[in-house]
Write a protein that holds these residues in place. Structure first.
Motif, short mmCIF file in Angstrom:
data_model
loop_
_atom_site.label_atom_id
_atom_site.label_comp_id
_atom_site.label_asym_id
_atom_site.label_seq_id
_atom_site.Cartn_x
_atom_site.Cartn_y
_atom_site.Cartn_z
N CYS A 100 41.21 79.41 52.55
CA CYS A 100 40.56 80.72 52.39
C CYS A 100 41.24 81.56 51.32
O CYS A 100 42.46 81.67 51.27
CB CYS A 100 40.55 81.46 53.72
SG CYS A 100 39.76 83.06 53.57
N GLY A 131 40.58 84.78 51.15
CA GLY A 131 40.36 86.14 51.61
C GLY A 131 41.64 86.92 51.90
O GLY A 131 41.79 88.06 51.50
N CYS A 132 42.56 86.32 52.66
CA CYS A 132 43.79 87.05 52.95
C CYS A 132 44.90 86.04 53.22
O CYS A 132 44.69 84.84 53.19
CB CYS A 132 43.62 88.00 54.14
SG CYS A 132 43.78 87.25 55.77
N LEU A 183 46.41 85.32 55.87
CA LEU A 183 46.50 84.72 57.19
C LEU A 183 46.54 83.20 57.06
O LEU A 183 47.31 82.52 57.73
CB LEU A 183 45.29 85.16 58.01
CG LEU A 183 45.38 84.98 59.49
CD1 LEU A 183 46.63 85.60 60.03
CD2 LEU A 183 44.17 85.63 60.14
N GLY A 184 45.68 82.71 56.18
CA GLY A 184 45.76 81.30 55.83
C GLY A 184 45.00 80.41 56.77
O GLY A 184 45.28 80.36 57.97
N HIS A 197 37.65 79.57 62.90
CA HIS A 197 38.36 80.65 62.21
C HIS A 197 37.50 81.08 61.02
O HIS A 197 37.37 80.37 60.04
CB HIS A 197 39.71 80.14 61.72
CG HIS A 197 40.52 81.16 60.96
ND1 HIS A 197 41.84 81.41 61.22
CD2 HIS A 197 40.18 82.01 59.97
CE1 HIS A 197 42.29 82.34 60.41
NE2 HIS A 197 41.29 82.73 59.63
N CYS A 253 35.76 84.92 59.05
CA CYS A 253 35.52 86.36 59.13
C CYS A 253 34.64 86.80 57.98
O CYS A 253 34.40 86.05 57.03
CB CYS A 253 36.83 87.14 59.15
SG CYS A 253 37.58 87.32 57.52
N PRO A 272 41.22 90.10 59.60
CA PRO A 272 40.41 90.25 60.82
C PRO A 272 40.67 89.21 61.90
O PRO A 272 40.62 89.54 63.09
CB PRO A 272 38.98 90.13 60.29
CG PRO A 272 39.05 90.47 58.84
CD PRO A 272 40.41 90.03 58.38
N VAL A 273 40.96 87.97 61.51
CA VAL A 273 41.08 86.96 62.57
C VAL A 273 42.35 87.18 63.41
O VAL A 273 42.46 86.69 64.53
CB VAL A 273 41.00 85.54 61.97
CG1 VAL A 273 41.25 84.47 63.01
CG2 VAL A 273 39.60 85.32 61.37
S1 SF4 Z 1 41.23 86.42 58.45
FE1 SF4 Z 1 39.38 86.11 57.21
S2 SF4 Z 1 40.04 86.43 55.09
FE2 SF4 Z 1 41.92 86.08 56.31
S3 SF4 Z 1 42.33 83.82 56.17
FE3 SF4 Z 1 41.07 84.20 58.01
S4 SF4 Z 1 38.94 83.89 57.33
FE4 SF4 Z 1 40.19 84.20 55.49
#
Ligand code: SF4
Length: 479
Positions: A24, A26-27, A29-30, A43, A45, A200-201
């Protein structure tokens, strides 16, 4: 989600590959594909889904950039919607906009500008959700091969303070625990973070932790609504009714966290809440820290933190009552002139409780892009220290430049003062991330040559420069 599916309808097989196999963007978190290493289940978001189009969108019509005055005033979203930069483009002094050029011409425009200046007047900056550790490594090596130490990455604007403070105190610049440690710990404290929006996750992890009895406390200027109540989509009851997440909120002034944490350590010492065995075994300098905290008056701490002695003592009582705890923090703590001291104070509180080095405890800076931690770790930062500098020189076969490199914000400042000629910028947008966009735009104009490397057009590309602006199209991480 239906809207995302509709927007990506021309590239669905590819979009599905990105989602099901990609790491991902996006962030931090991975996750790889649709699973992670913390919990079973899907997983995914909306941050990730909204970004999908960046990877599937078609090329823009280069004619749209022929006169950039037509693009001024468009939002970042509008500029992104134009499509991907398809070919190298150049804008020379006096041109209204960009024209498509060959790769040879674009490379010569960039190389000629770098050759025509000195390494001290050439800077390189990288940031992007898509950049990988390997890109950061190669870019900083290339910059040093060209003789400059002015190379930096976007962690400068978010967690450089954490990296410096953690290296000084713990000898290690990243989180000391895993998300798995959240589940089963007694207490999670979120400082200056809004994980409901930005990672978010993690709310799913927090939900699971709460089911097992974890308490959640928030220290922030504002009690983020997403931390009061959040709707975890994968849990039917939560998806319908929402779940209360934070048990306690400790309000501080903007930048007041440093005084708050000093007050907490003082209260912790006074109340006997220090894990003496851990401090004795695993730390040094505690007596000095203790003396320093004891010398601080409550009146000053109250004034600087924006909260009361009673609240600091209440927080100290909360953490003293937890055997295991995890302190999580974000930009609310780091983006201040005293960011390093704040994180050092936070580390002191964590060490006083013995929350390092075993399961279900930890100190966790929580990050934005998935590449920023790695970017700093592989050397994409100004100035190399010894022994890294000697080691790199041996491996690379050329000496590393000796002069002190500029940080990202210092580079923009130098451009504003006319002290830089060439600025190579990969991703990012200083007009949106630095506190004075007008000054950043002036800085962009005062450069002799700007080289942008990106997937899409940003407002930072639109001001002219003294001589040339070069646009290089970039690939996405999945390409
Ligand atoms: S929380 Fe969302 S943006 Fe962050 S790694 Fe998970 S899916 Fe990707």
């Amino acid at each position: 989600m239906a809207r995302v599916a509709w927007r990506n309808r021309d590239q669905w097989p590819y979009a599905w590959r990105v989602l099901s196999q990609g790491v991902c963007d996006g962030c931090a978190l991975g996750t790889t594909g649709l699973r992670d290493w913390t919990l079973d289940g899907i997983h995914l978001c909306m941050v990730r889904l909204e970004l999908l189009r960046l990877n599937t969108m078609p090329a823009l019509d280069p004619e749209r950039l022929a006169d950039v005055s037509r693009l001024e005033g468009l939002s970042s979203r509008d500029l992104r919607e134009l499509g991907r930069i398809p070919e190298p483009m150049v804008r020379r002094r006096g041109d209204k906009g960009f024209r498509v050029v060959s790769w040879d011409e674009a490379c010569e425009a960039a190389a000629g500008a770098i050759r025509a200046t000195t390494p001290e007047r050439f800077a390189v900056y990288l940031t992007s959700r898509g950049i990988l550790n390997e890109h950061y490594y190669v870019a900083q090596k290339a910059a040093r091969a060209m003789g400059t130490n002015h190379v930096d990455n976007s962690a400068r604007l978010c967690h450089a303070a954490s990296t410096v403070a953690m290296k000084r105190t713990l000898g290690y610049g990243a989180t000391t625990c895993s998300y798995r440690d959240w589940i089963g710990t007694d207490l999670i404290v979120l400082f200056g973070s809004n994980i409901a929006n930005n990672q978010p996750v993690t709310m799913k992890y927090l939900y699971e932790a709460r089911l097992r009895g974890t308490k959640v406390a928030v220290v922030n200027t504002y009690f983020e609504p997403g931390l009061r109540r959040y709707w975890v989509p994968s849990v039917p009851e939560s998806a319908i009714f929402g779940t209360r997440f934070a048990d306690e909120w400790f309000a501080v002034d903007t930048g007041g966290d440093l005084a708050f944490l000093c007050g907490v350590l003082k209260a912790l010492v006074a109340a006997g809440g220090v894990d003496g065995a851990f401090v004795e075994r695993a730390t040094s300098g505690f007596a000095e820290a203790r003396r320093q905290m004891e010398s601080l008056g409550w009146e000053g701490l109250e004034k600087d933190s924006g909260t009361t002695r009673a609240e600091m003592e209440r927080f100290a009582g909360t953490i003293a009552g937890a055997r295991n705890g995890i302190l999580v923090w974000s930009m609310g703590l780091t983006q201040h002139v005293h960011g390093v001291q704040t994180i050092e104070a936070l580390v002191n509180v964590g060490l006083a409780r013995g929350w390092v080095g075993r399961e279900k405890v930890g100190l966790m800076p929580i990050r934005g892009h998935s590449g920023v931690q790695g970017g700093a770790e592989v050397g994409c930062a100004p100035g190399l220290e010894e022994p890294q500098s000697t080691r790199f020189a041996e491996v690379w076969g050329f000496p590393c430049p000796a002069f002190k490199g500029l940080t990202a914000a210092e580079m923009v400042d130098a451009a504003w003062r006319g002290a830089l000629d060439v600025f190579w910028i990969v991703g990012g947008n200083f007009l949106e991330t630095l506190p004075d966009p007008a000054a950043a735009a002036v800085a962009m104009r005062r450069l002799r040559t700007r080289i942008h490397q990106d997937v899409v057009v940003t407002s930072m590309m639109l001001p002219p420069s003294e001589e040339t602006v070069v646009l290089f199209p970039a690939t996405t991480r999945y390409e």
